[in-house]
Design a protein around this motif. Sequence first.
Motif, PDB file in Angstrom:
ATOM      1  N   SER A  10       0.708  -1.158  -0.007  1.00 18.42           N
ATOM      2  CA  SER A  10      -0.023   0.048  -0.092  1.00 18.42           C
ATOM      3  C   SER A  10       0.776   1.349  -0.004  1.00 18.42           C
ATOM      4  O   SER A  10       1.953   1.440   0.840  1.00 18.42           O
ATOM      5  CB  SER A  10      -0.855  -0.162   1.238  1.00 18.42           C
ATOM      6  OG  SER A  10      -0.332  -0.040   2.459  1.00 18.42           O
ATOM      7  N   TYR A  13      -0.211   7.161   2.628  1.00 16.05           N
ATOM      8  CA  TYR A  13      -1.205   8.509   2.391  1.00 16.05           C
ATOM      9  C   TYR A  13      -0.420   9.673   1.851  1.00 16.05           C
ATOM     10  O   TYR A  13       0.439  10.164   2.554  1.00 16.05           O
ATOM     11  CB  TYR A  13      -2.224   8.752   3.520  1.00 16.05           C
ATOM     12  CG  TYR A  13      -3.265   9.838   3.475  1.00 16.05           C
ATOM     13  CD1 TYR A  13      -4.254   9.209   3.037  1.00 16.05           C
ATOM     14  CD2 TYR A  13      -3.021  10.945   3.739  1.00 16.05           C
ATOM     15  CE1 TYR A  13      -5.453  10.128   2.799  1.00 16.05           C
ATOM     16  CE2 TYR A  13      -3.998  11.992   3.528  1.00 16.05           C
ATOM     17  CZ  TYR A  13      -5.478  11.496   2.948  1.00 16.05           C
ATOM     18  OH  TYR A  13      -6.330  12.171   2.673  1.00 16.05           O
ATOM     19  N   ASP A  28      -0.122  12.906  -4.221  1.00 19.86           N
ATOM     20  CA  ASP A  28      -1.649  13.129  -4.298  1.00 19.86           C
ATOM     21  C   ASP A  28      -1.893  14.639  -4.001  1.00 19.86           C
ATOM     22  O   ASP A  28      -2.078  14.540  -2.847  1.00 19.86           O
ATOM     23  CB  ASP A  28      -2.196  11.628  -3.707  1.00 19.86           C
ATOM     24  CG  ASP A  28      -3.838  11.963  -3.796  1.00 19.86           C
ATOM     25  OD1 ASP A  28      -4.351  12.844  -4.291  1.00 19.86           O
ATOM     26  OD2 ASP A  28      -4.655  11.173  -3.205  1.00 19.86           O
ATOM     27  N   ALA A  31      -4.906  14.885  -1.289  1.00 23.82           N
ATOM     28  CA  ALA A  31      -4.404  14.198  -0.005  1.00 23.82           C
ATOM     29  C   ALA A  31      -3.409  15.097   0.741  1.00 23.82           C
ATOM     30  O   ALA A  31      -3.407  15.376   1.823  1.00 23.82           O
ATOM     31  CB  ALA A  31      -3.941  12.700   0.000  1.00 23.82           C
ATOM     32  N   THR A  62      -9.345   8.620   5.404  1.00 25.80           N
ATOM     33  CA  THR A  62      -8.398   8.071   5.060  1.00 25.80           C
ATOM     34  C   THR A  62      -8.111   7.393   3.811  1.00 25.80           C
ATOM     35  O   THR A  62      -9.254   7.141   3.191  1.00 25.80           O
ATOM     36  CB  THR A  62      -7.808   7.195   6.331  1.00 25.80           C
ATOM     37  OG1 THR A  62      -8.960   6.040   6.127  1.00 25.80           O
ATOM     38  CG2 THR A  62      -8.061   7.824   7.646  1.00 25.80           C
ATOM     39  N   SER A  63      -7.208   6.836   3.622  1.00 31.79           N
ATOM     40  CA  SER A  63      -6.901   6.146   2.251  1.00 31.79           C
ATOM     41  C   SER A  63      -7.990   4.755   2.249  1.00 31.79           C
ATOM     42  O   SER A  63      -8.104   4.175   1.212  1.00 31.79           O
ATOM     43  CB  SER A  63      -5.368   5.789   2.019  1.00 31.79           C
ATOM     44  OG  SER A  63      -4.803   4.936   3.231  1.00 31.79           O
ATOM     45  N   THR A  64      -8.244   4.506   3.497  1.00 31.85           N
ATOM     46  CA  THR A  64      -8.889   3.212   3.492  1.00 31.85           C
ATOM     47  C   THR A  64     -10.614   3.513   3.889  1.00 31.85           C
ATOM     48  O   THR A  64     -11.459   2.853   3.423  1.00 31.85           O
ATOM     49  CB  THR A  64      -8.805   2.376   4.490  1.00 31.85           C
ATOM     50  OG1 THR A  64      -8.899   2.992   5.891  1.00 31.85           O
ATOM     51  CG2 THR A  64      -7.211   1.707   4.521  1.00 31.85           C
ATOM     52  N   TRP A  68     -10.799   9.601  10.116  1.00 34.68           N
ATOM     53  CA  TRP A  68      -9.465   9.789  10.969  1.00 34.68           C
ATOM     54  C   TRP A  68      -9.700   9.654  12.468  1.00 34.68           C
ATOM     55  O   TRP A  68     -10.747   9.956  13.191  1.00 34.68           O
ATOM     56  CB  TRP A  68      -9.013  11.479  10.681  1.00 34.68           C
ATOM     57  CG  TRP A  68      -8.749  11.550   9.163  1.00 34.68           C
ATOM     58  CD1 TRP A  68      -9.207  12.058   8.209  1.00 34.68           C
ATOM     59  CD2 TRP A  68      -7.438  11.213   8.637  1.00 34.68           C
ATOM     60  NE1 TRP A  68      -8.568  12.008   7.008  1.00 34.68           N
ATOM     61  CE2 TRP A  68      -7.438  11.742   7.429  1.00 34.68           C
ATOM     62  CE3 TRP A  68      -6.120  10.752   9.315  1.00 34.68           C
ATOM     63  CZ2 TRP A  68      -5.979  11.633   6.742  1.00 34.68           C
ATOM     64  CZ3 TRP A  68      -5.024  10.698   8.413  1.00 34.68           C
ATOM     65  CH2 TRP A  68      -5.217  11.025   7.099  1.00 34.68           C
ATOM     66  N   THR A  72      -4.142   7.166  13.544  1.00 36.45           N
ATOM     67  CA  THR A  72      -3.802   7.070  12.150  1.00 36.45           C
ATOM     68  C   THR A  72      -3.247   8.487  11.579  1.00 36.45           C
ATOM     69  O   THR A  72      -2.199   8.644  11.131  1.00 36.45           O
ATOM     70  CB  THR A  72      -5.261   7.063  11.216  1.00 36.45           C
ATOM     71  OG1 THR A  72      -5.749   5.742  11.730  1.00 36.45           O
ATOM     72  CG2 THR A  72      -4.781   6.927   9.909  1.00 36.45           C
ATOM     73  N   VAL A  76       0.641   9.031  10.108  1.00 31.30           N
ATOM     74  CA  VAL A  76       0.502   9.707   8.767  1.00 31.30           C
ATOM     75  C   VAL A  76       1.484  10.854   8.961  1.00 31.30           C
ATOM     76  O   VAL A  76       2.328  11.118   8.208  1.00 31.30           O
ATOM     77  CB  VAL A  76      -0.849  10.146   8.386  1.00 31.30           C
ATOM     78  CG1 VAL A  76      -0.672  10.861   7.122  1.00 31.30           C
ATOM     79  CG2 VAL A  76      -1.484   8.730   7.929  1.00 31.30           C
TER      80      VAL A  76
END
Length: 174
Positions: A10, A13, A28, A31, A62-64, A68, A72, A76
């Motif tokens: 993965s 982020y 990104d 993000a 979040t990326s999933t 938040w 996490t 990050v």
Amino acid sequence: RRRGEYQGGSVPYGLLRDKGAEYGVSIDHEAAGVIRKAADLLTKGATLRETCAALSADGHRTSTGTAWSATTLSRVIRSPHMVGHRYYKTKGQYFTDDAGHPVEVCPPIITEGQFARVHKLMEKRGRRKRGGKAPLAKPKSLLGQVADCARCGGHLHLSAPKNRSYYRCAVCSP
């Protein structure tokens, strides 16, 4: 790994897998804006929970795709990829040049100065203080850290056998 290319798994982020980029990742921008906002809020005095609430209120995930959480966000925002570096957890080392300096594998999302400020603030506010050791235990009694023995000057400790509580000296009357 020697060339600093992305190894797979993965993507952190704030980054996107980009096979056309020199090291296999690019920023990104959506993000990255979320990360910059979080870093700004934290440096202005917001707690991790307040920052997470602000990000969630704005609809950021979040990326999933989850909301938040403080854990996490902490992971990050403290990650070396925020300043463009690549860190290999399995080896416990950064991707470096021949001189041993970390190589910038993508443009930084936040500046080195802001990264250092956020990291310092989070260390200062964190539960774990005293150089990574567990925090000092809170006294279990009101007078335990204040009252001293009249005979020897030792600290009094709360003793509570079978529903009775009293203070005793650990030195004179063990």
